[in-house]
Write an enzyme that holds these catalytic residues in place. Structure first.
Site, PDB file in Angstrom:
ATOM      1  N   GLU A 131      -6.771 116.701 -47.245  1.00 17.68           N
ATOM      2  CA  GLU A 131      -8.147 116.234 -47.133  1.00 17.68           C
ATOM      3  C   GLU A 131      -9.112 117.178 -47.855  1.00 17.68           C
ATOM      4  O   GLU A 131     -10.046 116.721 -48.536  1.00 17.68           O
ATOM      5  CB  GLU A 131      -8.545 116.087 -45.657  1.00 17.68           C
ATOM      6  CG  GLU A 131      -7.721 115.070 -44.873  1.00 17.68           C
ATOM      7  CD  GLU A 131      -7.765 113.674 -45.472  1.00 17.68           C
ATOM      8  OE1 GLU A 131      -8.755 113.338 -46.156  1.00 17.68           O
ATOM      9  OE2 GLU A 131      -6.805 112.902 -45.259  1.00 17.68           O
ATOM     10  N   HIS A 134      -9.172 116.578 -51.562  1.00 19.62           N
ATOM     11  CA  HIS A 134     -10.095 115.542 -52.039  1.00 19.62           C
ATOM     12  C   HIS A 134     -11.460 116.144 -52.380  1.00 19.62           C
ATOM     13  O   HIS A 134     -12.088 115.769 -53.372  1.00 19.62           O
ATOM     14  CB  HIS A 134     -10.289 114.465 -50.971  1.00 19.62           C
ATOM     15  CG  HIS A 134      -9.187 113.463 -50.886  1.00 19.62           C
ATOM     16  ND1 HIS A 134      -8.757 112.722 -51.961  1.00 19.62           N
ATOM     17  CD2 HIS A 134      -8.420 113.062 -49.828  1.00 19.62           C
ATOM     18  CE1 HIS A 134      -7.785 111.905 -51.581  1.00 19.62           C
ATOM     19  NE2 HIS A 134      -7.556 112.097 -50.291  1.00 19.62           N
ATOM     20  N   GLU A 193      -5.022 110.117 -54.220  1.00 19.49           N
ATOM     21  CA  GLU A 193      -4.163 110.503 -53.108  1.00 19.49           C
ATOM     22  C   GLU A 193      -3.051 111.439 -53.568  1.00 19.49           C
ATOM     23  O   GLU A 193      -2.756 112.451 -52.912  1.00 19.49           O
ATOM     24  CB  GLU A 193      -3.567 109.255 -52.439  1.00 19.49           C
ATOM     25  CG  GLU A 193      -4.578 108.408 -51.704  1.00 19.49           C
ATOM     26  CD  GLU A 193      -5.274 109.175 -50.593  1.00 19.49           C
ATOM     27  OE1 GLU A 193      -4.580 109.878 -49.829  1.00 19.49           O
ATOM     28  OE2 GLU A 193      -6.503 109.090 -50.491  1.00 19.49           O
TER      29      GLU A 193
END
Length: 269
Positions: A131, A134, A193
């Protein structure tokens, strides 16, 4: 010009425009197109996080919160200072969904349902690293920018169709929208991703978490999905088997980072 030919050429032109207007590089060397400044994204991240906290039940000072914060405290120092140099805010949400997120501006959210799948500190580190990956790669900025560009292109195309009085313009615009979603936006999201997986693998290894746990995590995720994941072609996320293969292919440098650090976190739930 036939309708299929017109649709194909329009989708190609819009897709090509997305590619040729790239003006930045991601941490993995991929071309990126970003409209928004870092300060704008940080402010949007803070506002979004505050909104989520108001709408959701949080677990401050709980054992879950202490555990998640322990893992995050080892991950976040690995983040480049130009991405975020302040103190990260980490919040645990009392919700059974298997999810977590990170936002620009130093914000991390973890849902309690995730802890039933990410069952060790190393597996949780793989999720948090992903996460945060990202954020490092500015995927939020990139997605917002591409969405702005696609919407602009769709508006221009619609105006051209209306001006030229092309028959079945509504059907053509609908087909173009589907083509952009399958041909541009979904692969774009899958690329994000995959990139976040690899950045996260590097982060967790440098923080002293065993990167091999990332493979176990996605095996657990696949079991938790009950085989109900959509076809990879029509999914914003790569299939778990694809992710596992990519993680294994990049495991050697991650293990080198892991073996070269003396840090071995001891986070327990």
């Amino acid at each position: 010009m036939s309708k299929p030919s017109f649709i194909a050429k329009t989708v190609f032109v819009l897709s090509l425009f997305l590619l040729v207007t790239s003006c930045a590089k991601s941490p993995t060397g991929r071309n990126q197109f970003k409209f928004y400044g870092a300060a704008q994204m940080d402010e949007m991240g803070r506002q979004a996080f505050d909104s989520i906290k108001k709408e959701s039940k949080t677990l401050p000072n709980s054992r879950e919160s202490k555990y998640v914060n322990c893992v995050a405290r080892h991950i976040t120092p690995q983040v480049p200072k130009h991405v975020f140099s302040g103190e990260w805010e980490v919040v645990v949400f009392d919700d059974e969904q298997i999810n977590a997120f990170a936002l620009p501006g130093g914000k991390i959210g973890v849902y309690t349902g995730l802890l039933n799948v990410a069952t060790t500190q190393d597996q949780l580190a793989a999720v948090i690293g992903h996460e945060v990956g990202h954020v490092i790669a500015e995927h939020g900025n990139e997605r917002m920018s591409s969405g702005t560009l696609i919407n602009l292109g769709m508006q221009v195309t619609s105006q051209i169709l209306d001006t030229q009085q092309v028959g079945s313009s509504k059907e053509i615009m609908s087909a173009i929208g589907v083509g952009l979603q399958v041909g541009v936006q979904l692969p774009f999201s899958r690329t994000h991703e995959t990139e976040a997986d690899l950045i996260g693998l590097d982060l967790m290894a440098k923080a002293g978490f065993n990167p091999q746990a990332s493979v176990t995590l996605w095996q657990n995720m696949e079991k938790a999905s009950g085989g109900n994941a959509p076809l990879e072609f029509l999914s914003t996320h790569p299939a778990p088997t694809t992710r596992i293969e990519q993680l294994k292919a990049n495991m050697k440098p991650a293990l080198q980072h892991y073996n070269s650090t003396r840090n071995r976190p001891q986070c327990t739930l």
